[in-house]
Design a protein around this motif. Structure first.
Motif, PDB file in Angstrom:
ATOM      1  N   LEU A  60      37.065  33.508  44.625  1.00  0.00           N
ATOM      2  CA  LEU A  60      38.174  32.868  44.907  1.00  0.00           C
ATOM      3  C   LEU A  60      38.673  33.625  46.547  1.00  0.00           C
ATOM      4  CD1 LEU A  60      40.017  33.767  41.615  1.00  0.00           C
ATOM      5  CD2 LEU A  60      38.708  31.841  42.191  1.00  0.00           C
ATOM      6  N   HIS A  61      39.360  32.773  47.047  1.00  0.00           N
ATOM      7  CA  HIS A  61      39.803  32.932  48.368  1.00  0.00           C
ATOM      8  C   HIS A  61      41.246  33.103  48.348  1.00  0.00           C
ATOM      9  CE1 HIS A  61      35.730  32.680  49.996  1.00  0.00           C
ATOM     10  NE2 HIS A  61      35.577  31.578  48.852  1.00  0.00           N
ATOM     11  N   PHE A  62      41.740  33.834  49.390  1.00  0.00           N
ATOM     12  CA  PHE A  62      43.079  33.985  49.482  1.00  0.00           C
ATOM     13  C   PHE A  62      43.685  34.492  50.737  1.00  0.00           C
ATOM     14  CE2 PHE A  62      41.770  37.626  47.489  1.00  0.00           C
ATOM     15  CZ  PHE A  62      42.488  38.811  47.935  1.00  0.00           C
ATOM     16  N   PRO A  63      44.743  34.242  51.408  1.00  0.00           N
ATOM     17  CA  PRO A  63      45.170  34.867  52.709  1.00  0.00           C
ATOM     18  C   PRO A  63      45.416  36.339  52.302  1.00  0.00           C
ATOM     19  CG  PRO A  63      46.606  32.889  52.135  1.00  0.00           C
ATOM     20  CD  PRO A  63      45.712  33.126  50.888  1.00  0.00           C
ATOM     21  N   VAL A  64      45.366  37.267  53.217  1.00  0.00           N
ATOM     22  CA  VAL A  64      45.365  38.816  53.093  1.00  0.00           C
ATOM     23  C   VAL A  64      46.523  39.059  52.408  1.00  0.00           C
ATOM     24  CG1 VAL A  64      45.585  40.876  54.361  1.00  0.00           C
ATOM     25  CG2 VAL A  64      44.025  39.118  55.317  1.00  0.00           C
ATOM     26  N   ASN A  65      46.472  39.830  51.263  1.00  0.00           N
ATOM     27  CA  ASN A  65      47.641  40.429  50.542  1.00  0.00           C
ATOM     28  C   ASN A  65      48.622  39.221  49.787  1.00  0.00           C
ATOM     29  OD1 ASN A  65      46.783  43.055  51.175  1.00  0.00           O
ATOM     30  ND2 ASN A  65      47.844  43.027  52.853  1.00  0.00           N
ATOM     31  N   GLU A  66      48.032  38.045  49.746  1.00  0.00           N
ATOM     32  CA  GLU A  66      48.661  37.056  49.136  1.00  0.00           C
ATOM     33  C   GLU A  66      48.020  36.627  47.683  1.00  0.00           C
ATOM     34  OE1 GLU A  66      50.243  33.958  51.578  1.00  0.00           O
ATOM     35  OE2 GLU A  66      50.560  35.236  53.127  1.00  0.00           O
ATOM     36  N   TYR A  67      48.463  37.270  46.810  1.00  0.00           N
ATOM     37  CA  TYR A  67      47.577  36.950  45.547  1.00  0.00           C
ATOM     38  C   TYR A  67      48.102  35.933  44.684  1.00  0.00           C
ATOM     39  CZ  TYR A  67      46.160  41.603  46.973  1.00  0.00           C
ATOM     40  OH  TYR A  67      45.389  42.850  47.799  1.00  0.00           O
ATOM     41  N   ASP A  68      49.136  35.117  44.800  1.00  0.00           N
ATOM     42  CA  ASP A  68      49.812  34.238  44.124  1.00  0.00           C
ATOM     43  C   ASP A  68      48.502  33.115  43.513  1.00  0.00           C
ATOM     44  OD1 ASP A  68      52.074  35.663  43.979  1.00  0.00           O
ATOM     45  OD2 ASP A  68      53.285  34.289  45.628  1.00  0.00           O
ATOM     46  N   LYS A  69      47.976  32.684  44.522  1.00  0.00           N
ATOM     47  CA  LYS A  69      46.936  31.442  44.315  1.00  0.00           C
ATOM     48  C   LYS A  69      45.982  31.985  43.394  1.00  0.00           C
ATOM     49  CE  LYS A  69      43.517  28.471  46.102  1.00  0.00           C
ATOM     50  NZ  LYS A  69      42.547  28.660  47.177  1.00  0.00           N
ATOM     51  N   VAL A  70      45.246  33.280  43.730  1.00  0.00           N
ATOM     52  CA  VAL A  70      44.456  33.931  42.926  1.00  0.00           C
ATOM     53  C   VAL A  70      44.827  34.220  41.410  1.00  0.00           C
ATOM     54  CG1 VAL A  70      43.257  36.062  42.657  1.00  0.00           C
ATOM     55  CG2 VAL A  70      43.102  34.898  44.762  1.00  0.00           C
ATOM     56  N   LEU A  71      46.070  34.637  41.074  1.00  0.00           N
ATOM     57  CA  LEU A  71      46.650  34.971  39.968  1.00  0.00           C
ATOM     58  C   LEU A  71      46.871  33.718  39.067  1.00  0.00           C
ATOM     59  CD1 LEU A  71      49.267  37.463  40.966  1.00  0.00           C
ATOM     60  CD2 LEU A  71      47.231  37.958  39.910  1.00  0.00           C
ATOM     61  N   GLY A  72      47.121  32.433  39.612  1.00  0.00           N
ATOM     62  CA  GLY A  72      47.075  31.456  39.091  1.00  0.00           C
ATOM     63  C   GLY A  72      45.532  30.769  38.428  1.00  0.00           C
ATOM     64  N   GLU A  73      44.832  31.021  39.357  1.00  0.00           N
ATOM     65  CA  GLU A  73      43.745  30.793  39.097  1.00  0.00           C
ATOM     66  C   GLU A  73      42.891  31.862  37.786  1.00  0.00           C
ATOM     67  OE1 GLU A  73      40.755  29.453  42.026  1.00  0.00           O
ATOM     68  OE2 GLU A  73      42.281  29.471  43.536  1.00  0.00           O
ATOM     69  N   LEU A  74      43.095  33.043  37.955  1.00  0.00           N
ATOM     70  CA  LEU A  74      42.730  33.997  36.910  1.00  0.00           C
ATOM     71  C   LEU A  74      43.355  33.571  35.525  1.00  0.00           C
ATOM     72  CD1 LEU A  74      42.884  37.351  38.888  1.00  0.00           C
ATOM     73  CD2 LEU A  74      40.796  36.189  38.104  1.00  0.00           C
ATOM     74  N   GLU A  75      44.550  33.252  35.613  1.00  0.00           N
ATOM     75  CA  GLU A  75      45.299  32.879  34.528  1.00  0.00           C
ATOM     76  C   GLU A  75      44.492  31.906  33.574  1.00  0.00           C
ATOM     77  OE1 GLU A  75      49.795  32.206  32.908  1.00  0.00           O
ATOM     78  OE2 GLU A  75      49.221  31.613  34.873  1.00  0.00           O
ATOM     79  N   ASN A  76      44.068  30.820  34.635  1.00  0.00           N
ATOM     80  CA  ASN A  76      43.065  29.531  33.891  1.00  0.00           C
ATOM     81  C   ASN A  76      42.031  30.074  33.304  1.00  0.00           C
ATOM     82  OD1 ASN A  76      45.012  27.649  34.754  1.00  0.00           O
ATOM     83  ND2 ASN A  76      44.007  27.338  36.593  1.00  0.00           N
ATOM     84  N   ILE A  77      41.139  31.220  34.076  1.00  0.00           N
ATOM     85  CA  ILE A  77      39.877  31.765  33.689  1.00  0.00           C
ATOM     86  C   ILE A  77      40.300  32.535  32.434  1.00  0.00           C
ATOM     87  CG2 ILE A  77      38.243  33.245  34.170  1.00  0.00           C
ATOM     88  CD1 ILE A  77      38.634  32.500  37.271  1.00  0.00           C
ATOM     89  N   VAL A  78      41.203  33.272  32.244  1.00  0.00           N
ATOM     90  CA  VAL A  78      41.701  34.148  31.385  1.00  0.00           C
ATOM     91  C   VAL A  78      41.821  33.359  30.018  1.00  0.00           C
ATOM     92  CG1 VAL A  78      43.515  35.433  30.202  1.00  0.00           C
ATOM     93  CG2 VAL A  78      42.439  36.103  32.521  1.00  0.00           C
ATOM     94  N   GLN A  79      42.685  32.193  30.083  1.00  0.00           N
ATOM     95  CA  GLN A  79      42.672  31.310  28.897  1.00  0.00           C
ATOM     96  C   GLN A  79      41.529  30.625  28.537  1.00  0.00           C
ATOM     97  OE1 GLN A  79      46.021  28.757  29.987  1.00  0.00           O
ATOM     98  NE2 GLN A  79      47.487  30.396  29.916  1.00  0.00           N
ATOM     99  N   GLU A  80      40.738  30.144  29.428  1.00  0.00           N
ATOM    100  CA  GLU A  80      39.608  29.293  29.120  1.00  0.00           C
ATOM    101  C   GLU A  80      38.578  30.061  28.404  1.00  0.00           C
ATOM    102  OE1 GLU A  80      36.212  27.329  31.678  1.00  0.00           O
ATOM    103  OE2 GLU A  80      38.031  26.898  32.580  1.00  0.00           O
ATOM    104  N   LYS A  81      38.387  31.588  29.111  1.00  0.00           N
ATOM    105  CA  LYS A  81      37.296  32.359  28.648  1.00  0.00           C
ATOM    106  C   LYS A  81      37.733  33.560  27.570  1.00  0.00           C
ATOM    107  CE  LYS A  81      34.224  30.494  31.796  1.00  0.00           C
ATOM    108  NZ  LYS A  81      33.330  29.968  31.178  1.00  0.00           N
ATOM    109  N   HIS A  82      38.909  33.278  27.109  1.00  0.00           N
ATOM    110  CA  HIS A  82      39.409  34.440  26.184  1.00  0.00           C
ATOM    111  C   HIS A  82      39.356  35.629  26.708  1.00  0.00           C
ATOM    112  CE1 HIS A  82      39.688  30.715  23.671  1.00  0.00           C
ATOM    113  NE2 HIS A  82      38.652  30.372  23.648  1.00  0.00           N
TER     114      HIS A  82
END
Length: 140
Positions: free
Chosen positions: A31-53
């Motif tokens: 996952l790619h993100f601007p320096v110290n801006e984790y919002d986009k990454v957290l949204g993508e992680l949320e999808n992965i967490v739900q999809e992969k349990h």
């Protein structure tokens, strides 16, 4: 339990997932993100967490060679707090010294071009971090 391995960089986050038996670590994506801006990454992680349990995170802790914690380790511990607050799941740390070098060695051995190595090195490193964690748990 199912684990998500993470290799946090300045602008990238390598992601790996354990198989359902927690025997293997499988590189998933970078996952790619601007320096110290984790919002986009957290949204993508949320999808992965739900999809992969996913039930817990395994985050690389980049210690210095003398075992001290520098800026990169502080960044990881701060990110761990963000993960705990958002997902309400445990975050385990794994000493990740030299995992990127090991990932590069693996990719070189597989004859990947420099361009291809750059695209996947972070998620291979995250798989190595997660694999280390899974092996340590099996030995206990």
């Amino acid at each position: 339990m199912r684990y998500l391995g993470l290799d946090l960089g300045t602008k990238t986050l390598g992601v790996a997932v354990s198989d359902v038996s927690n025997t293997f670590a499988l590189p998933l994506k970078t996952l790619h993100f601007p320096v110290n801006e984790y919002d986009k990454v957290l949204g993508e992680l949320e999808n992965i967490v739900q999809e992969k349990h996913i039930t817990a995170f395994v985050l690389g802790l980049p210690k210095n060679m003398d075992n001290s914690c520098g800026f990169a380790a502080e960044r990881s511990t701060s990110f761990a707090e963000i993960l705990k607050e958002k997902f309400h799941m445990p975050v385990y740390f794994v000493d990740e010294r030299l995992t990127t070098k090991e990932a590069e060695r693996i990719l070189l051995a597989s004859d990947k071009s420099r361009k291809k190595r750059k695209k996947v090195i972070d998620n291979v490193a995250s798989a190595l971090i997660l694999e280390t964690f899974l092996k340590e748990r099996m030995e206990k």
